[in-house]
Design a protein around this motif. Structure first.
Motif, PDB file in Angstrom:
ATOM      1  N   UNK A  34       0.811  -1.209   0.000  1.00  0.00           N
ATOM      2  CA  UNK A  34       0.000   0.000   0.000  1.00  0.00           C
ATOM      3  C   UNK A  34       0.849   1.266   0.000  1.00  0.00           C
ATOM      4  N   UNK A  35       2.171   1.102  -0.004  1.00  0.00           N
ATOM      5  CA  UNK A  35       3.055   2.268  -0.047  1.00  0.00           C
ATOM      6  C   UNK A  35       3.175   2.783  -1.479  1.00  0.00           C
ATOM      7  N   UNK A  36       3.674   3.990  -1.628  1.00  0.00           N
ATOM      8  CA  UNK A  36       3.914   4.520  -2.965  1.00  0.00           C
ATOM      9  C   UNK A  36       4.994   3.676  -3.640  1.00  0.00           C
ATOM     10  N   UNK A  37       4.960   3.535  -4.969  1.00  0.00           N
ATOM     11  CA  UNK A  37       5.930   2.671  -5.662  1.00  0.00           C
ATOM     12  C   UNK A  37       7.390   2.941  -5.326  1.00  0.00           C
ATOM     13  N   UNK A  38       7.853   4.214  -5.267  1.00  0.00           N
ATOM     14  CA  UNK A  38       9.276   4.431  -4.936  1.00  0.00           C
ATOM     15  C   UNK A  38       9.644   3.907  -3.544  1.00  0.00           C
ATOM     16  N   UNK A  39       8.783   4.173  -2.564  1.00  0.00           N
ATOM     17  CA  UNK A  39       9.055   3.700  -1.207  1.00  0.00           C
ATOM     18  C   UNK A  39       8.975   2.174  -1.152  1.00  0.00           C
ATOM     19  N   UNK A  40       7.991   1.616  -1.859  1.00  0.00           N
ATOM     20  CA  UNK A  40       7.827   0.161  -1.883  1.00  0.00           C
ATOM     21  C   UNK A  40       9.060  -0.524  -2.463  1.00  0.00           C
ATOM     22  N   UNK A  41       9.635   0.061  -3.514  1.00  0.00           N
ATOM     23  CA  UNK A  41      10.842  -0.519  -4.113  1.00  0.00           C
ATOM     24  C   UNK A  41      11.994  -0.561  -3.122  1.00  0.00           C
ATOM     25  N   UNK A  42      12.123   0.498  -2.336  1.00  0.00           N
ATOM     26  CA  UNK A  42      13.195   0.545  -1.342  1.00  0.00           C
ATOM     27  C   UNK A  42      12.973  -0.511  -0.270  1.00  0.00           C
ATOM     28  N   UNK A  43      11.730  -0.602   0.226  1.00  0.00           N
ATOM     29  CA  UNK A  43      11.424  -1.574   1.274  1.00  0.00           C
ATOM     30  C   UNK A  43      11.647  -2.999   0.781  1.00  0.00           C
ATOM     31  N   UNK A  44      11.175  -3.292  -0.423  1.00  0.00           N
ATOM     32  CA  UNK A  44      11.341  -4.643  -0.983  1.00  0.00           C
ATOM     33  C   UNK A  44      12.821  -4.952  -1.204  1.00  0.00           C
ATOM     34  N   UNK A  45      13.599  -3.953  -1.642  1.00  0.00           N
ATOM     35  CA  UNK A  45      15.031  -4.167  -1.855  1.00  0.00           C
ATOM     36  C   UNK A  45      15.744  -4.487  -0.549  1.00  0.00           C
ATOM     37  N   UNK A  46      15.431  -3.718   0.496  1.00  0.00           N
ATOM     38  CA  UNK A  46      16.063  -3.964   1.799  1.00  0.00           C
ATOM     39  C   UNK A  46      15.664  -5.334   2.333  1.00  0.00           C
ATOM     40  N   UNK A  47      14.372  -5.670   2.210  1.00  0.00           N
ATOM     41  CA  UNK A  47      13.910  -6.980   2.685  1.00  0.00           C
ATOM     42  C   UNK A  47      14.574  -8.116   1.913  1.00  0.00           C
ATOM     43  N   UNK A  48      14.808  -7.907   0.621  1.00  0.00           N
ATOM     44  CA  UNK A  48      15.480  -8.926  -0.193  1.00  0.00           C
ATOM     45  C   UNK A  48      16.900  -9.173   0.303  1.00  0.00           C
ATOM     46  N   UNK A  49      17.592  -8.100   0.618  1.00  0.00           N
ATOM     47  CA  UNK A  49      18.956  -8.233   1.133  1.00  0.00           C
ATOM     48  C   UNK A  49      18.945  -8.956   2.477  1.00  0.00           C
ATOM     49  N   UNK A  50      17.986  -8.605   3.338  1.00  0.00           N
ATOM     50  CA  UNK A  50      17.910  -9.241   4.658  1.00  0.00           C
ATOM     51  C   UNK A  50      17.620 -10.737   4.522  1.00  0.00           C
ATOM     52  N   UNK A  51      16.610 -11.087   3.738  1.00  0.00           N
ATOM     53  CA  UNK A  51      16.233 -12.498   3.596  1.00  0.00           C
ATOM     54  C   UNK A  51      17.317 -13.285   2.859  1.00  0.00           C
ATOM     55  N   UNK A  52      17.851 -12.703   1.789  1.00  0.00           N
ATOM     56  CA  UNK A  52      18.911 -13.390   1.053  1.00  0.00           C
ATOM     57  C   UNK A  52      20.165 -13.575   1.890  1.00  0.00           C
ATOM     58  N   UNK A  53      20.528 -12.536   2.644  1.00  0.00           N
ATOM     59  CA  UNK A  53      21.689 -12.648   3.529  1.00  0.00           C
ATOM     60  C   UNK A  53      21.443 -13.671   4.628  1.00  0.00           C
ATOM     61  N   UNK A  54      20.192 -13.757   5.065  1.00  0.00           N
ATOM     62  CA  UNK A  54      19.857 -14.754   6.084  1.00  0.00           C
ATOM     63  C   UNK A  54      20.031 -16.167   5.560  1.00  0.00           C
ATOM     64  N   UNK A  55      19.612 -16.399   4.315  1.00  0.00           N
ATOM     65  CA  UNK A  55      19.792 -17.723   3.703  1.00  0.00           C
ATOM     66  C   UNK A  55      21.275 -18.061   3.600  1.00  0.00           C
ATOM     67  N   UNK A  56      22.057 -17.091   3.113  1.00  0.00           N
ATOM     68  CA  UNK A  56      23.502 -17.297   2.963  1.00  0.00           C
ATOM     69  C   UNK A  56      24.177 -17.514   4.312  1.00  0.00           C
ATOM     70  N   UNK A  57      23.833 -16.674   5.287  1.00  0.00           N
ATOM     71  CA  UNK A  57      24.455 -16.783   6.610  1.00  0.00           C
ATOM     72  C   UNK A  57      24.113 -18.106   7.275  1.00  0.00           C
ATOM     73  N   UNK A  58      22.846 -18.547   7.150  1.00  0.00           N
ATOM     74  CA  UNK A  58      22.457 -19.821   7.740  1.00  0.00           C
ATOM     75  C   UNK A  58      23.308 -20.952   7.164  1.00  0.00           C
ATOM     76  N   UNK A  59      23.484 -20.930   5.848  1.00  0.00           N
ATOM     77  CA  UNK A  59      24.245 -21.992   5.185  1.00  0.00           C
ATOM     78  C   UNK A  59      25.691 -22.035   5.692  1.00  0.00           C
ATOM     79  N   UNK A  60      26.340 -20.870   5.757  1.00  0.00           N
ATOM     80  CA  UNK A  60      27.758 -20.882   6.102  1.00  0.00           C
ATOM     81  C   UNK A  60      28.003 -20.983   7.606  1.00  0.00           C
TER      82      UNK A  60
END
Length: 395
Positions: A34-60
């Motif tokens: 429900x956020x504006x597209x520019x803000x939503x892109x930032x939030x989704x990008x940050x969440x992607x880094x957090x979740x992706x880093x979590x997957x990588x960190x868990x593995x190693x």
């Protein structure tokens, strides 16, 4: 083949990392659609880094607990590629569910992408081992991918079937278990043997250097977890205890009543272009509801809103074909609009009974239907509010 075992302290730590990352990423994206597209892109990008880093960190973290009778190292370039793979796959999955209309098919597709990313990250990371070579068969790899996709689809369905606090918490466990289980399902079908010679010209990365990188990643994830947890608790408090009006909100109310004719015509034009129902002549200006669109705040009469749905600490207004983002919480919307127009039918819904065209009783609850609101054709009525709704409908 070499014998190997796992240090169970590292196994427990890896599960903890996966859960921390899952909660941080999933709670951060609550209400993002429900956020504006520019803000939503930032939030989704940050969440992607957090979740992706979590997957990588868990593995190693789990790999640091792998105990082999020989020394082994990691190729730094391949290790970096494995981290970027996890982040990119999670970014694609989140883009699918946070842009456009969210459907069950899109949620399932996002789960497939996330599951593929988890398994791909695992095998890319494993391929970076030096001095010790992992080996596996095609059926074993297929089993790991199948388990990863199935668990990830279940996790996304729980997390995005409905974006409530309970679903976020349950989805966190789903994400953590998916990442954790896939790693050890894949490891169960993996054998290790000594490499005959060094296979890379890049200086190998020792386990000590890897531990440094993983520790730094875990520190950042823990910080994200604390910030997300604080925000999450604030949202729960705002939804459960009734919303107190902020000074800015109180200052805006009189100015809304004093809007001139030019501002009113602009708001009407915006509503018409968005598919919003045409305002009624007797709408009360002092009770108009704000909504955000095109980096501006517009206003709509409560009479032209069929229903209001809670979305995290904010709400969504349904009017005709339109879904409008409102900065009010559900409790604040209920307090500001008044009980003469809206009635709470469910903890997440306020309904304008003037727009209800039919009602259906279902055992101990019910459903309100709206023929004039394609954006939200029906709204549930909880058991605790069934009698009041039926009385207000004259039944």
């Amino acid at each position: 083949m070499l014998d190997y075992s796992h240090n169970y302290l590292f196994v427990l730590a890896s599960l903890t990392i996966a859960l921390i990352a899952g909660f941080s990423g999933l709670s951060l994206t609550q209400g993002a659609s429900q956020m504006s597209p520019p803000v939503r892109k930032i939030v989704v990008s940050v969440a992607s880094v957090i979740l992706g880093s979590g997957i990588w960190s868990m593995h190693f973290v789990a790999m640091l607990g792998l105990e082999l009778p020989v020394a082994y190292y990691f190729d730094p370039l391949v290790t970096l590629i494995s981290a970027l793979t996890a982040i990119l796959f999670m970014g694609l999955a989140l883009l699918i569910v946070h842009f456009g209309t969210r459907t069950r098919a899109k949620i399932m597709l996002a789960g497939v992408i996330m599951g593929s990313g988890i398994a791909a990250m695992h095998y890319i990371g494993m391929s970076g081992m030096e001095l010790c070579v992992p080996s596996y068969t095609v059926p074993q790899v297929a089993m790991a991918f199948a388990a990863s996709i199935a668990l990830s689809m279940a996790s996304f369905q729980v997390s995005y079937g409905r974006r409530s606090a309970r679903n976020i918490v349950m989805g966190t466990f789903g994400f953590g278990i998916a990442v954790f289980a896939v790693h050890f399902i894949a490891m169960a079908g993996t054998g290790f043997s000594l490499a005959e010679e060094q296979t890379t010209f890049v200086p190998p990365m020792s386990r000590g250097v890897l531990a440094f990188g993983v520790t730094l990643s875990a520190f950042v994830l823990s910080g994200s977890f604390l910030l997300s947890g604080a925000t999450f608790a604030t949202r729960l408090g705002g939804q459960g205890g009734g919303a107190a009006k902020a000074p800015e909100d109180q200052a805006e109310a009189p100015s809304a009543a004093a809007l001139n004719g030019r501002q009113s015509s602009e708001a009407s034009a915006e509503q018409a272009s968005s598919g919003v129902a045409t305002p009624k002549p007797d709408a009360q200006a002092e009770r108009r509801i704000p909504y955000e669109s095109d980096a501006r705040t517009h206003f709509i009469s409560p009479d032209n809103v069929s229903a209001i749905r809670a979305e995290g600490h904010y709400t969504v207004l349904y009017s005709g074909n339109a879904k409008l983002f409102c900065p009010w919480s559900i409790s604040e919307a209920e307090a500001r609009t008044g009980a003469d127009i809206f009635i709470r039918t469910h903890r997440s819904y306020l309904v304008n009974l003037d727009h209800v065209t039919s009602f259906e009783r279902k055992k101990d609850n019910g459903v309100c239907y709206f023929d004039d609101t394609p954006a939200l054709p029906k709204v549930p009525v909880s058991r605790s509010r069934l009698a009041e709704v039926r009385a207000r409908l004259g039944m």
